[in-house]
Motif scaffolding. Sequence first.
Motif: not given
Length: 362
Positions: A216-221, A225-228, A355-356
Amino acid sequence: MAFKSILSLVALAVAASAAPAAPSAVCSQGRLAKNAACCKWFDVLDDIQTNLFDGGECGEEVHESLRLTFHDAIGFSESAVREGKFGGGGADGSIMAFAEIETNFHANNGVDEIVEAQRPFAIKHGVSFGDFIQFAGAVGVSNCLGGPRLQFLAGRSNISRPAPDLTVPEPSDATNTIFARMGDAGFSPNEVVDLLVSHTVAAQDHVDPTIPGTPFDSTPSTFDAQFFVETLLTGDLFPGNGSNVGEVLSPLHGEFRLQSDFEIARDARTACEWQSFLTNHDLMVAKFTAAMAKLAILGHSARELVDCSEVIPVPKPAAVKVASFPAGKSRANVQAACRATPFPTLSTQPGPATSVAPVPPS
């Protein structure tokens, strides 16, 4: 000034709730607990960190364990309780005890895998399913860089009944429907946003099964706050077939955007709460910790449980506490919706757009 003081008090209250009292029991490997009943959880901790979470990683099993805490607990209805009807037992482990029923609910699609992965550990250590589900979620998210140290209360009974269907919100539900369902479980719209902080370390497998492991965001681990910020971006690129209900176009190759996240981020009732996390990591963690403490005892009284929070590992701090625009993106790409507060100034990551990567399966 008054607003800042209130936030400080919230953070202090959350920290105080998780702070252990003076230890009174010596557990395995010389570890200390304030209550001897907590000692067995150190043994559970050792086992799942090695054999469920791959030595303490923040990967797919962590994402799914955190998801399971919600799917088990949210089968609860305050209105049903007031009317004397059975509305589900909340965080009682019923999704594991009655997996043949609850994992067949449409909203629970895919949780059967983590249910079956966790079940042997709960049985092996003789702990209730409700306790184990909440413990595994708390331990798992503590493995994520910048994550919270969630409260863990033990002592839930292993006696439960199946939760009713249609108590778990779905990404295709209208925002009003989600807020109404969550409100019936005791959560305000802003607390829904606080629970969605879990999507900072999350990926999808079943909303669009053609692209499993899409984050759901570029830093899933990393619990950041990148998701937001990334959910607020416009865009027309999406690496899927675009035909599944619950999908919305994402601006980043390899990233998945849920319809519900997209709409809640832009809803006037929740946009400011959403935006508030972009530059305040500590607030984000504090709000999530408080919301999860509330979720974890739905259907229970905290006074009847034992506080074993000291068993939960202390997460490593976040290296970066402010969100940033992905490479090639800027304020011009934001669909800002909070009218009360100006959008904060954020930096842009260097380099060309990339790409993520998908989250690898366990």
